[in-house]
Design an enzyme around this catalytic site. Sequence first.
Site, mmCIF file in Angstrom:
data_model
loop_
_atom_site.group_PDB
_atom_site.id
_atom_site.type_symbol
_atom_site.label_atom_id
_atom_site.label_comp_id
_atom_site.label_asym_id
_atom_site.label_seq_id
_atom_site.Cartn_x
_atom_site.Cartn_y
_atom_site.Cartn_z
ATOM 1 N N THR A 79 52.463 59.890 83.863
ATOM 2 C CA THR A 79 52.468 60.170 85.306
ATOM 3 C C THR A 79 53.358 61.355 85.708
ATOM 4 O O THR A 79 53.567 61.576 86.904
ATOM 5 C CB THR A 79 52.933 58.922 86.090
ATOM 6 O OG1 THR A 79 54.231 58.550 85.615
ATOM 7 C CG2 THR A 79 51.977 57.764 85.933
ATOM 8 N N ALA A 136 50.197 54.797 82.359
ATOM 9 C CA ALA A 136 49.647 56.153 82.325
ATOM 10 C C ALA A 136 50.766 57.154 82.123
ATOM 11 O O ALA A 136 51.937 56.852 82.378
ATOM 12 C CB ALA A 136 48.926 56.467 83.640
ATOM 13 N N TYR A 171 47.581 67.050 85.079
ATOM 14 C CA TYR A 171 47.610 65.589 85.265
ATOM 15 C C TYR A 171 46.278 65.106 85.835
ATOM 16 O O TYR A 171 45.688 64.140 85.343
ATOM 17 C CB TYR A 171 48.772 65.215 86.194
ATOM 18 C CG TYR A 171 48.739 63.799 86.720
ATOM 19 C CD1 TYR A 171 49.049 62.712 85.899
ATOM 20 C CD2 TYR A 171 48.405 63.539 88.054
ATOM 21 C CE1 TYR A 171 49.019 61.412 86.398
ATOM 22 C CE2 TYR A 171 48.382 62.251 88.558
ATOM 23 C CZ TYR A 171 48.687 61.194 87.726
ATOM 24 O OH TYR A 171 48.651 59.914 88.220
HETATM 25 N N1 LIG Z 1 53.021 57.254 91.046
HETATM 26 C C1 LIG Z 1 52.101 57.804 91.855
HETATM 27 O O1 LIG Z 1 52.421 58.404 92.895
HETATM 28 C C2 LIG Z 1 50.648 57.661 91.512
HETATM 29 C C3 LIG Z 1 49.702 58.331 92.320
HETATM 30 C C4 LIG Z 1 48.340 58.186 92.013
HETATM 31 C C5 LIG Z 1 47.955 57.403 90.946
HETATM 32 N N2 LIG Z 1 48.879 56.798 90.180
HETATM 33 C C6 LIG Z 1 48.411 56.001 89.046
HETATM 34 O O2 LIG Z 1 48.848 54.664 89.239
HETATM 35 C C7 LIG Z 1 49.054 54.050 87.966
HETATM 36 C C8 LIG Z 1 50.427 53.407 87.942
HETATM 37 O O3 LIG Z 1 51.393 54.413 88.181
HETATM 38 P P1 LIG Z 1 52.934 54.068 88.361
HETATM 39 O O4 LIG Z 1 53.417 54.798 89.563
HETATM 40 O O5 LIG Z 1 53.143 52.599 88.218
HETATM 41 O O6 LIG Z 1 53.509 54.827 87.068
HETATM 42 P P2 LIG Z 1 54.963 54.819 86.456
HETATM 43 O O7 LIG Z 1 55.908 54.089 87.337
HETATM 44 O O8 LIG Z 1 55.255 56.223 86.049
HETATM 45 O O9 LIG Z 1 54.771 53.943 85.144
HETATM 46 C C9 LIG Z 1 53.962 54.376 84.113
HETATM 47 C C10 LIG Z 1 53.845 53.246 83.107
HETATM 48 O O10 LIG Z 1 53.025 53.735 82.045
HETATM 49 C C11 LIG Z 1 53.678 53.449 80.826
HETATM 50 N N3 LIG Z 1 53.318 54.427 79.815
HETATM 51 C C12 LIG Z 1 53.480 55.766 79.843
HETATM 52 N N4 LIG Z 1 53.033 56.303 78.698
HETATM 53 C C13 LIG Z 1 52.585 55.271 77.935
HETATM 54 C C14 LIG Z 1 52.014 55.172 76.652
HETATM 55 N N5 LIG Z 1 51.832 56.255 75.865
HETATM 56 N N6 LIG Z 1 51.674 53.961 76.190
HETATM 57 C C15 LIG Z 1 51.876 52.855 76.939
HETATM 58 N N7 LIG Z 1 52.416 52.875 78.157
HETATM 59 C C16 LIG Z 1 52.772 54.072 78.645
HETATM 60 C C17 LIG Z 1 55.158 53.493 81.140
HETATM 61 O O11 LIG Z 1 55.806 52.812 80.132
HETATM 62 P P3 LIG Z 1 57.377 52.896 79.866
HETATM 63 O O12 LIG Z 1 57.940 51.892 80.801
HETATM 64 O O13 LIG Z 1 57.485 52.539 78.429
HETATM 65 O O14 LIG Z 1 57.798 54.308 80.164
HETATM 66 C C18 LIG Z 1 55.173 52.814 82.483
HETATM 67 O O15 LIG Z 1 55.159 51.407 82.324
HETATM 68 C C19 LIG Z 1 48.832 55.146 86.934
HETATM 69 O O16 LIG Z 1 47.509 55.067 86.466
HETATM 70 C C20 LIG Z 1 49.001 56.416 87.712
HETATM 71 O O17 LIG Z 1 48.281 57.490 87.128
HETATM 72 C C21 LIG Z 1 50.215 56.896 90.440
#
Ligand SMILES: NC(=O)c1ccc[n+]([C@@H]2O[C@H](COP(=O)([O-])OP(=O)(O)OC[C@H]3O[C@@H](n4cnc5c(N)ncnc54)[C@H](OP(=O)(O)O)[C@@H]3O)[C@@H](O)[C@H]2O)c1
Length: 296
Positions: free
Chosen positions: A62, A60, A125
């Site tokens: 993020t 996503a 977001y």
């Molecule tokens: N982090 C939080 O606190 C939080 C809170 C609530 C919900 N969430 C949700 O939880 C889920 C996982 O979050 P996370 O913390 O693991 O996020 P993260 O660590 O920021 O990682 C985001 C991932 O998405 C990939 N990505 C971003 N843009 C992309 C695109 N255009 N095409 C393909 N891949 C793309 C990134 O790829 P690259 O490695 O290539 O950059 C990375 O692997 C998401 O749905 C997020 O919205 C997160």
Amino acid sequence: MRLIVTGTQGQVVSALIERGPAHGVDIVAIGRPDLDLADPASVEAALARIEGDAIINAAAYTAVDKAESEEDLATRINGAGAGAVAKVAAERGLPLLHISTDYVFDGALDRPYLESDATGPVGAYGRSKLAGEQAVAAACPDAAIFRTAWVYSPFGGNFVKTMLRLGETREELSVVADQRGAPTSALDIADALIAAAKKRLAEPDNEALAGLFHLTGGGEATWAEFAQEIFADAERFGRKPVKVKPIATKDYPTPARRPANSRLSHEKLARIYGISLPDWRLSTRACVARLLQPQN
Ligand SMILES: NC(=O)c1ccc[n+]([C@@H]2O[C@H](COP(=O)([O-])OP(=O)(O)OC[C@H]3O[C@@H](n4cnc5c(N)ncnc54)[C@H](OP(=O)(O)O)[C@@H]3O)[C@@H](O)[C@H]2O)c1
């Protein structure tokens, strides 16, 4: 079981890659440049090449603050991009587990949010992720959508790692104390998603497994309480104490507004899936230990 996961470097995808083998599950992670959520054609082409039993959409946009000035891109990735993953899942008849966020709510309620509560994101977001929930549900009505919050892990950038880094050089830090939520370990999310995928595959006709679910760590905290716990855990590894000064959100201005109440009720997830995450303090302690203990 073989799970197809979007993204390669993210916190949740890294946790899935790490935890998969312990559950006897193969994780096939695919991300940019092969699969770019901003480009639906690449999503279809990339996923068509991979065999698997279910799809987890863990990728996503993020960057919460940056999204305020890049809402079109955030919405393309989190909205249409998620919808493209869902379309493939529906066409191939694969269970889809999609991840969403507490930021779909405005945070004004004075109790933990239920899945049935009205959404009302206060930032770009949150709006982009809500667009994703809607696109996923439209393209793949039997998808399961898991809203999580305040994610941290040994991987990538997150609050725990930021606090440990700042705590190396600072004796006192000001941290927001009027937002409440549940710190959630990406490793716990990974264990829960794998268990959920297994249940979906074992019970293909169980319609109750589709829809919205809240998936956050046990208990609740403010960011200031989370920081205090991190520093207390760090002291066990020889770090000097760091004082946390509680401040109000208005004294820590950011481009994006954030919900004051991010607490999500876990009752539905426990009842339908039989899944509950550990108390956030236990998982925070494990994360800090892993980040600070001397490598063998
Ligand atoms: N982090 C939080 O606190 C939080 C809170 C609530 C919900 N969430 C949700 O939880 C889920 C996982 O979050 P996370 O913390 O693991 O996020 P993260 O660590 O920021 O990682 C985001 C991932 O998405 C990939 N990505 C971003 N843009 C992309 C695109 N255009 N095409 C393909 N891949 C793309 C990134 O790829 P690259 O490695 O290539 O950059 C990375 O692997 C998401 O749905 C997020 O919205 C997160």
